[in-house]
Design an enzyme around this catalytic site. Structure first.
Site, PDB file in Angstrom:
ATOM      1  N   VAL A  13     -15.767   0.496 -13.647  1.00 17.60           N
ATOM      2  CA  VAL A  13     -14.402   0.233 -14.108  1.00 17.60           C
ATOM      3  C   VAL A  13     -13.569   1.508 -14.166  1.00 17.60           C
ATOM      4  CG1 VAL A  13     -12.999  -0.740 -15.972  1.00 17.60           C
ATOM      5  CG2 VAL A  13     -15.211  -1.780 -15.388  1.00 17.60           C
ATOM      6  N   ASP A  66       0.717   1.238 -12.420  1.00 17.61           N
ATOM      7  CA  ASP A  66       1.432   0.784 -11.231  1.00 17.61           C
ATOM      8  C   ASP A  66       1.447  -0.735 -11.113  1.00 17.61           C
ATOM      9  OD1 ASP A  66      -1.431   1.217 -10.658  1.00 17.61           O
ATOM     10  OD2 ASP A  66      -0.921   0.462  -8.672  1.00 17.61           O
ATOM     11  N   CYS A 119      -6.979   7.598 -24.444  1.00 15.48           N
ATOM     12  CA  CYS A 119      -8.223   8.313 -24.148  1.00 15.48           C
ATOM     13  C   CYS A 119      -8.210   8.888 -22.743  1.00 15.48           C
ATOM     14  CB  CYS A 119      -9.422   7.366 -24.276  1.00 15.48           C
ATOM     15  SG  CYS A 119      -9.843   6.941 -25.967  1.00 15.48           S
ATOM     16  N   ARG A 165      -2.211   4.569 -25.295  1.00 15.04           N
ATOM     17  CA  ARG A 165      -1.962   3.942 -24.010  1.00 15.04           C
ATOM     18  C   ARG A 165      -1.254   2.594 -24.158  1.00 15.04           C
ATOM     19  NH1 ARG A 165      -2.697   3.633 -18.897  1.00 15.04           N
ATOM     20  NH2 ARG A 165      -3.190   1.660 -17.896  1.00 15.04           N
TER      21      ARG A 165
END
Length: 422
Positions: A331, A127, A119, A95
């Protein structure tokens, strides 16, 4: 495919050293793209994600080497002409690859970056990165799985931007972009994680004008150019936290060296609440797991709240508590994928949306389990250490993305743990 085999139920005693933070090393290494020349980044863990980023920078035309005498030092030579592309083949597992977008736009005025992997723990869209870079003057198109970005006129322009939600990599990406932008940039609702502050310190060392990194508002005055980087990244607070939880398991006594106590306040509060003894010692923290843990309620939150990256590990401790605990994950969605594997070990956990109710049991028993993501894999290792009998953790490539040879660090503590090459 490798697996970790653990003979559990053995008390852990001794000291363990913390590696450099992967989540600090990746943005700092990406920041090298902001300046031509020879860079040096120290205290870098030897992890799959770091190696992948090195391959990506190599694809762009940079030279990336580990120090011969010191494997924790990465040296980079960044040429004047860099290929501003991050292809899918190189970034599909990581990522953090999106972190090259800001530096490429800032220095070269264009970039083509594949949408990131990493992950599978729920939607983690970029965004906010793109909205902020657009506010800085970038033109961005999403085409065929790639972010195609350019800067009309060649240089980004300072702006005032408020993130809709706190994002660590988003904050870091825009900080790097704004460092070479024309004029002043003010970023609000920024992520406050220690890794953001560490990147700010690295940028300042390069000659950037950055204030407030690590707070919710960051001020950046763009400069025409930056000098090469020389920086040592901070210790890994999540690896440290994982070892702290290991020390809090019943019957254990572990000293975590290189641990920054200020980065562990939310976790230490919970460890003390469950009954563990936590004390500051020279160079780190010592944790003693004294008897069966007490149940506690935990709610994850952005820093300085309880870190989502420690939720799975703490759940293992609560699986052994004398009572029922409640864990609320605020989260990320889908971050309870480790629960079914813990149940295989004898845990009693019920999940309803973002809430997990953990009813403690007297003991866990070893079984084959399969890791679903990075932190889940660490939790399964902890569970295997606490369980009676043999536990096999499969898919340890997840573990290797964030932990530097964890079996070699745990074995000197007395853990009966080994890696079986597959």
């Amino acid at each position: 495919m490798d697996k970790i085999v653990i003979e559990g139920g053995v008390p852990l005693r001794g000291s363990v050293d913390v590696s450099g933070a992967k989540n600090a090393a990746l943005p700092v290494i990406a920041a090298a793209l902001l300046a031509e020349g020879e860079h040096e980044v120290r205290n870098v863990p030897d992890l799959a994600d770091v190696r992948t980023l090195g391959k990506l920078l190599g694809h762009m035309g940079c030279e990336v080497v580990r120090g011969e005498g010191d494997r924790r030092t990465v040296r980079l030579r960044v040429p004047a002409a860099v290929t501003p592309e991050a292809p899918y083949e190189l970034v599909k597992t990581m990522r953090a690859s999106v972190l090259v977008l800001g530096p490429l736009l800032a220095r070269l005025g264009r970039a083509r970056v594949s949408l990131p992997g990493g992950c599978a723990i729920g939607a983690r869209p970029i965004d906010q990165h793109l909205k902020a870079l657009t506010a800085l003057g970038a033109e961005i198109r999403l085409e065929h799985g790639y972010v195609n970005a350019s800067v009309p006129g060649g240089r980004l322009r300072g702006t005032v931007f408020t993130f809709d939600a706190q994002t660590v990599t988003g904050t870091e990406n825009v900080m790097m972009a704004a460092a070479l932008a024309e004029g002043e940039t003010v970023l609000r609702n920024c992520a406050r994680e220690p890794e953001v502050k560490d990147l700010g310190d690295a940028l300042v060392a390069m000659g950037a004008l950055v204030e407030g990194a690590g707070t919710d508002e960051i001020w950046i005055e763009g400069v025409p150019s930056l000098r090469p980087l020389s920086h040592a990244v901070i210790p890994d607070r999540i690896e440290a936290g994982t070892f702290l939880v290991a020390g809090a398991l019943p019957g254990n006594d572990v000293t975590v060296r290189g641990c920054v106590a200020a980065h562990q306040e939310a976790l230490v509060e919970k460890l003390r609440a469950v009954g563990a003894e936590v004390t500051k010692v020279e160079g780190g923290l010592r944790v003693i797991g004294d008897g069966r843990p007490r149940p506690v309620d935990v709610r994850t939150a952005p820093h300085p709240g309880f870190p989502t990256d420690m939720q799975a590990q703490l759940m293992v401790l609560l699986c052994l508590a004398d009572g029922t605990s409640r864990i609320t994950e605020t989260v990320f969605e889908n971050r309870f994928m480790h629960v079914q594997e813990l149940i295989r070990l004898g845990a009693h956990v019920e999940v309803d949306g973002r809430v997990a109710m953990v009813k403690g049991v007297p003991e866990l028993s070893g079984a084959p389990v399969m890791a679903s993501d990075l932190r889940a894999s660490a939790a399964l290792v902890l569970a295997g250490l606490a369980a009676t009998g043999t536990t096999e953790v499969l898919r340890v490539y997840h573990l290797d993305r964030g932990y530097e040879r964890i079996e070699e660090k745990l074995a000197p503590l007395g853990a009966r743990i080994r890696r079986v090459r597959g």
